[in-house]
Scaffold this motif. Structure first.
Motif, PDB file in Angstrom:
ATOM      1  N   VAL A   1      24.495  33.592  33.907  1.00 10.36           N
ATOM      2  CA  VAL A   1      25.405  34.134  34.909  1.00 10.36           C
ATOM      3  C   VAL A   1      26.625  34.686  34.185  1.00 10.36           C
ATOM      4  N   PHE A   2      27.098  35.822  34.650  1.00  5.83           N
ATOM      5  CA  PHE A   2      28.262  36.456  34.030  1.00  5.83           C
ATOM      6  C   PHE A   2      29.166  36.956  35.150  1.00  5.83           C
ATOM      7  N   TRP A   3      30.416  36.460  35.151  1.00  6.58           N
ATOM      8  CA  TRP A   3      31.370  36.871  36.177  1.00  6.58           C
ATOM      9  C   TRP A   3      32.155  38.093  35.708  1.00  6.58           C
ATOM     10  N   ARG A   4      32.458  38.987  36.632  1.00 11.82           N
ATOM     11  CA  ARG A   4      33.216  40.192  36.316  1.00 11.82           C
ATOM     12  C   ARG A   4      34.222  40.495  37.417  1.00 11.82           C
ATOM     13  N   MET A   5      35.307  41.126  37.010  1.00 14.32           N
ATOM     14  CA  MET A   5      36.224  41.727  37.958  1.00 14.32           C
ATOM     15  C   MET A   5      35.682  43.109  38.313  1.00 14.32           C
ATOM     16  N   PRO A   6      36.218  43.751  39.325  1.00 18.10           N
ATOM     17  CA  PRO A   6      35.698  45.069  39.698  1.00 18.10           C
ATOM     18  C   PRO A   6      35.729  46.091  38.557  1.00 18.10           C
ATOM     19  N   ASP A   7      36.661  45.940  37.597  1.00 15.25           N
ATOM     20  CA  ASP A   7      36.723  46.889  36.488  1.00 15.25           C
ATOM     21  C   ASP A   7      35.758  46.528  35.354  1.00 15.25           C
TER      22      ASP A   7
ATOM     23  N   SER B   1      44.408  33.419  41.389  1.00 17.33           N
ATOM     24  CA  SER B   1      45.446  34.252  42.007  1.00 17.33           C
ATOM     25  C   SER B   1      45.189  34.459  43.504  1.00 17.33           C
ATOM     26  N   PRO B   2      46.236  34.355  44.316  1.00 11.60           N
ATOM     27  CA  PRO B   2      46.076  34.646  45.748  1.00 11.60           C
ATOM     28  C   PRO B   2      45.791  36.124  45.994  1.00 11.60           C
ATOM     29  N   ASP B   3      46.028  36.962  44.990  1.00 11.00           N
ATOM     30  CA  ASP B   3      45.786  38.398  45.158  1.00 11.00           C
ATOM     31  C   ASP B   3      44.340  38.799  44.877  1.00 11.00           C
ATOM     32  N   THR B   4      43.563  37.915  44.265  1.00 13.37           N
ATOM     33  CA  THR B   4      42.173  38.249  43.957  1.00 13.37           C
ATOM     34  C   THR B   4      41.327  38.084  45.211  1.00 13.37           C
ATOM     35  N   LYS B   5      40.739  39.185  45.641  1.00 13.45           N
ATOM     36  CA  LYS B   5      39.926  39.195  46.859  1.00 13.45           C
ATOM     37  C   LYS B   5      38.502  39.658  46.587  1.00 13.45           C
ATOM     38  N   THR B   6      38.219  40.005  45.339  1.00 13.55           N
ATOM     39  CA  THR B   6      36.896  40.534  44.995  1.00 13.55           C
ATOM     40  C   THR B   6      36.391  39.852  43.733  1.00 13.55           C
ATOM     41  N   ILE B   7      35.113  39.486  43.752  1.00 12.49           N
ATOM     42  CA  ILE B   7      34.497  38.916  42.550  1.00 12.49           C
ATOM     43  C   ILE B   7      33.069  39.451  42.450  1.00 12.49           C
ATOM     44  N   CYS B   8      32.621  39.659  41.211  1.00 11.04           N
ATOM     45  CA  CYS B   8      31.283  40.187  40.960  1.00 11.04           C
ATOM     46  C   CYS B   8      30.551  39.215  40.028  1.00 11.04           C
ATOM     47  N   THR B   9      29.259  39.097  40.231  1.00 13.42           N
ATOM     48  CA  THR B   9      28.482  38.203  39.382  1.00 13.42           C
ATOM     49  C   THR B   9      27.130  38.815  39.047  1.00 13.42           C
ATOM     50  N   GLU B  10      26.740  38.636  37.776  1.00 15.34           N
ATOM     51  CA  GLU B  10      25.457  39.112  37.288  1.00 15.34           C
ATOM     52  C   GLU B  10      24.558  37.891  37.079  1.00 15.34           C
TER      53      GLU B  10
ATOM     54  N   ASP C   1      13.991  39.361  36.286  1.00 11.99           N
ATOM     55  CA  ASP C   1      14.764  39.671  37.481  1.00 11.99           C
ATOM     56  C   ASP C   1      16.257  39.547  37.183  1.00 11.99           C
ATOM     57  N   VAL C   2      17.027  40.603  37.484  1.00 15.56           N
ATOM     58  CA  VAL C   2      18.480  40.599  37.288  1.00 15.56           C
ATOM     59  C   VAL C   2      19.135  41.202  38.527  1.00 15.56           C
ATOM     60  N   LEU C   3      20.112  40.498  39.071  1.00 10.76           N
ATOM     61  CA  LEU C   3      20.869  41.009  40.218  1.00 10.76           C
ATOM     62  C   LEU C   3      22.352  41.039  39.867  1.00 10.76           C
ATOM     63  N   PHE C   4      23.042  42.036  40.427  1.00  9.81           N
ATOM     64  CA  PHE C   4      24.491  42.143  40.307  1.00  9.81           C
ATOM     65  C   PHE C   4      25.045  42.136  41.723  1.00  9.81           C
ATOM     66  N   ILE C   5      25.868  41.133  42.038  1.00  8.63           N
ATOM     67  CA  ILE C   5      26.365  40.937  43.397  1.00  8.63           C
ATOM     68  C   ILE C   5      27.873  41.160  43.427  1.00  8.63           C
ATOM     69  N   VAL C   6      28.313  41.959  44.375  1.00 10.12           N
ATOM     70  CA  VAL C   6      29.738  42.228  44.566  1.00 10.12           C
ATOM     71  C   VAL C   6      30.152  41.672  45.923  1.00 10.12           C
ATOM     72  N   ILE C   7      31.142  40.800  45.917  1.00  6.61           N
ATOM     73  CA  ILE C   7      31.678  40.240  47.158  1.00  6.61           C
ATOM     74  C   ILE C   7      33.125  40.687  47.255  1.00  6.61           C
ATOM     75  N   ASN C   8      33.376  41.545  48.213  1.00  4.88           N
ATOM     76  CA  ASN C   8      34.660  42.245  48.300  1.00  4.88           C
ATOM     77  C   ASN C   8      35.311  42.020  49.653  1.00  4.88           C
TER      78      ASN C   8
ATOM     79  N   ALA D   1      35.707  44.946  52.714  1.00  6.20           N
ATOM     80  CA  ALA D   1      35.141  43.780  53.404  1.00  6.20           C
ATOM     81  C   ALA D   1      33.620  43.861  53.488  1.00  6.20           C
ATOM     82  N   SER D   2      32.996  43.892  52.324  1.00  5.36           N
ATOM     83  CA  SER D   2      31.545  44.040  52.302  1.00  5.36           C
ATOM     84  C   SER D   2      30.928  43.266  51.153  1.00  5.36           C
TER      85      SER D   2
END
Length: 709
Positions: free
Chosen positions: A606-612, A623-632, A647-654, A698-699
């Motif tokens: 598993v690898f966590w990423r910010m949107p960038d 941080s209270p300002d972080t509202k988005t997280i991505c995971t591979e 099998d590899v998935l990349f999930i974005v929760i925004n 919000a998706s």
């Protein structure tokens, strides 16, 4: 008809010879020649078997049980057949201050009765003490309770099972659907009147077709053991809809049967199995419906109060770790045996596939508190029948040390209320929830990854019967329980819900669209997380309880699923989620993910990423300002080579605004394909050609690494 206990009834019936019988099995057992009766009581002085006329109305004989093997009293009555109505009267000390409440004026249900008939009528005569007496429950009531209480019925449990086999759905493939027999079928489209509200309707073709198309593997039924309606509910014009007041742990609830035969339950299970669906029962072995010292004497209390219940030090009062007035004494060997016998009966005779234990901490509480190696849990773990079915714990009760999330032994799954609350808070917009969300997405490993437990241990749910429905969760800021008659005091106050601008239904198209998308987001997170997903019946079609978060007494359209107004778009989305989970084994793994390199290719599982595209720092996680997280996600590092996959998935929760997300680097001959977007739920798969992808506000988006065209 009121019976005079001083009137001599026959101690045998003509043409029905008596013999000693056997102490095993306990209960009423038809053997082809008659019926063997066996019942436990450690402290009784005399037990009488009461036989009734064919219609159950007239007591025709009282037969003393003169044989006793240890604390099991028994007799055999030749010539009796299935369908015989019976009960017990038990003599002994009426001494509440020393734990004894024997009263032979009260007709008692057999705890092992395989069927019950009749309805409990709340009359003062069902109490062992005299209502209104100066010394309250220390008084002794001499009225006969027989006209007001149900009868135990002798059954022959033989059933033509044919080639029935348990589906044995692997834990990693399980999708649980929590349903109520009446609530599911009362308004289900395509059922006739005789199918509504019962076991046969629950397993009818229209219902099975819906469940198969939905993609669920396992139906978890709210209590189906015989239960009673609380007096306060009847006085308020309500009933015990949920059924958490058991008064018989072997008998199916009569109101769910049309012909009053247990074959109807067996038929339901056989039909479910033929459709490839498991049946799990929600069972309530933590207490009974007899209440505290001011409750009725219906069975356990009159048979041996001191053995069946946990009593306070003064013996008169009951320990109430359940909030219902009493707590079963699971530490007593015969009470433990009753529970184990009940569980085995439902597996071996009724063919169910598992159990969800209500307020399960009660069952694991020993003298010094909860013990995951206690008597009940040890007995369950070594049992060759029960250790091979699905076992689910509601890991809390109201007693000391009652919250035990994560402390149950293999192979238990556990209701994860932290998953429920954290997802609700994150999508409501609460600050600082990204770290919690990340923990839930990985199966709450910090809670469950120990003692060889599997990553399926967490039951991931956003809603269940106890609380708001999914639609209400996004439509109401507050509970609306006025119909329950308790001035809106009942039910949880902390629902972590949001009406998104208007309380309740609205014609505002923008608000309705946002509500629909949040429902999809919550469902998506449940199915994209490691663990075992569970959905509440009706959530797949946007069912509402109009803000009521405690419909335990609402056996009416408030509590039933409204199929007429089904949200077919939401239904299609849930079907898409179950298919996605089936198609991608990285979503249903047995091993936890810990960002460790895999043997297969050295890549982290598993690898966590910010949107960038950068890994998040500790400050960004918190941080209270972080509202988005991505995971591979990849197959866990601990997965054996022969089970590892590509099998590899990349999930974005925004939960922020529109943004562009940097995709992880692709390997040669592979490309990212968008396979799920809660903002455009009807869209098909879309190949991504660039290094970034747009993600709507919000998706939730899911990308799969696929072979390049």
């Amino acid at each position: 008809m009121i019976f005079d206990l001083k009137h001599d009834l026959p101690t045998k019936l003509p043409n029905h010879s008596l013999s000693a019988g056997r102490s095993d099995p306990i209960g009423a057992t038809f053997d082809g020649e008659g019926v063997n009766f066996a019942v436990f009581s450690e402290h009784a002085e005399k037990i009488e078997l009461c036989l009734f006329s064919e219609d159950g109305k007239v007591e025709i004989a009282r037969i003393p049980l003169l044989e006793r093997n240890g604390n099991i009293w028994h007799i055999h009555v030749a010539g009796l057949t299935p369908g015989t109505s019976y009960g017990y009267r038990v003599h002994g000390a009426y001494d509440p201050e020393n734990g004894h409440r024997f009263n032979p004026n009260k007709l008692l249900l057999d705890p092992y009765a395989k069927r019950q008939s009749g309805t409990l009528l709340w009359h003062d005569a069902i109490m062992g003490y005299t209502i209104g007496a100066k010394d309250k429950d220390l008084s002794f009531d001499t009225r006969d309770s027989a006209p007001y209480v149900p009868r135990s019925i002798v059954v022959d449990p033989q059933f033509s099972w044919g080639n029935d086999r348990r589906p044995e759905i692997p834990a990693s493939e399980t999708v649980i659907y929590e349903a109520h027999v009446k609530g599911m079928t009362a308004e289900f489209l395509g059922l006739d009147a005789l199918q509504r509200g019962n076991f046969l309707g629950m397993s009818s073709e229209p219902v099975l077709d819906h469940l198969n198309k939905l993609g669920v593997t396992t139906v978890q039924l709210l209590p189906v053991h015989a239960f009673l309606d609380d007096k306060f509910l009847l006085e308020a014009g309500l009933t015990n809809y949920w059924g958490y007041q058991s008064i018989g742990f072997f008998a199916p609830e009569p109101r769910y049967m049309t012909k009053r035969g247990i074959w109807e339950f067996q038929t339901m299970v056989r039909r479910f199995h033929a459709a490839g669906i498991e049946v799990i029962l929600d069972v309530v072995y933590n207490h009974s419906g007899e209440g505290n010292e001011f409750g009725p004497t219906l069975s356990f209390k009159g048979l041996d109060n001191k053995s069946y219940y946990r009593l306070a030090d003064n013996q008169r009062h009951y320990i109430n770790d359940t909030g219902t007035g009493n707590t079963l004494n699971v530490r007593h060997p015969m009470v433990l045996r009753m529970i184990m016998d009940s569980l085995r009966y439902w597996v071996e005779v009724m063919h169910v596939d598992g159990f969800r234990f209500d307020l399960a901490t009660v069952l694991g509480r020993e003298v010094d508190g909860f013990n995951r190696y206690g008597g009940f849990l040890d007995a369950l773990g070594q049992d060759p029948v029960l250790s091979n079915v699905k076992l689910i714990a509601e890991p809390w009760d109201l007693g000391p040390g009652g919250y035990q999330l994560g402390n149950w032994p293999h192979p238990f799954l556990e209701y994860n209320d932290k998953f429920r609350d954290d997802l609700r808070k994150f999508w409501r917009g609460d600050e600082g929830m990204v770290a919690n969300l990340g923990e839930r997405l990985l199966g709450s490993a910090m809670t469950f990854d120990h003692s060889g437990r599997a990553a399926t241990s967490s039951i991931n749910f956003v809603t269940c019967h106890d609380g708001m429905t999914l639609r209400d969760l996004v439509s109401y800021d507050h509970k609306h329980n006025a119909a329950n008659g308790e001035d809106n005091r009942d039910g949880k106050d902390d629902n972590y819900s949001s009406n998104m601008g208007v309380e309740g239904p609205t014609d505002d198209a923008e608000i309705n669209a946002a509500r629909a998308q949040r429902q999809r987001n919550l469902l998506a997170c449940s199915f994209l997380s490691q663990g075992t997903p569970m959905i509440l019946a009706g959530d797949e079609i946007g069912n509402t309880q109009h803000g009521n978060n405690n419909v335990f007494g609402q056996d009416n359209p408030i509590g039933w699923v409204n199929w007429e107004q089904a949200d077919t778009e939401l239904l299609a989305f849930v079907q898409k989620l179950t298919a996605l989970r089936r198609d991608h084994n990285v979503l249903r793994q047995l091993r936890f993910l810990h960002a460790r390199p895999r043997i297969k290719d050295g890549k982290p599982d598993v690898f966590w990423r910010m949107p960038d595209g950068t890994p998040p720092t500790r400050e960004e996680w918190e941080s209270p300002d972080t509202k988005t997280i991505c995971t591979e996600l990849r197959t866990s590092y601990g997965t054996p080579e022969y089970r590892a996959s590509d099998d590899v998935l990349f999930i974005v929760i925004n939960n922020d605004g529109d943004l562009d997300v940097t995709l992880p680097p692709c390997v040669p001959d592979k490309t990212w394909e968008l396979i799920l977007d809660t903002a455009t739920p009807d869209a098909g798969a879309q190949c991504i050609t660039g290094k970034t992808a747009p993600v709507k506000a919000a998706s939730v988006c899911v990308f799969a690494l696929m072979p390049a065209a």
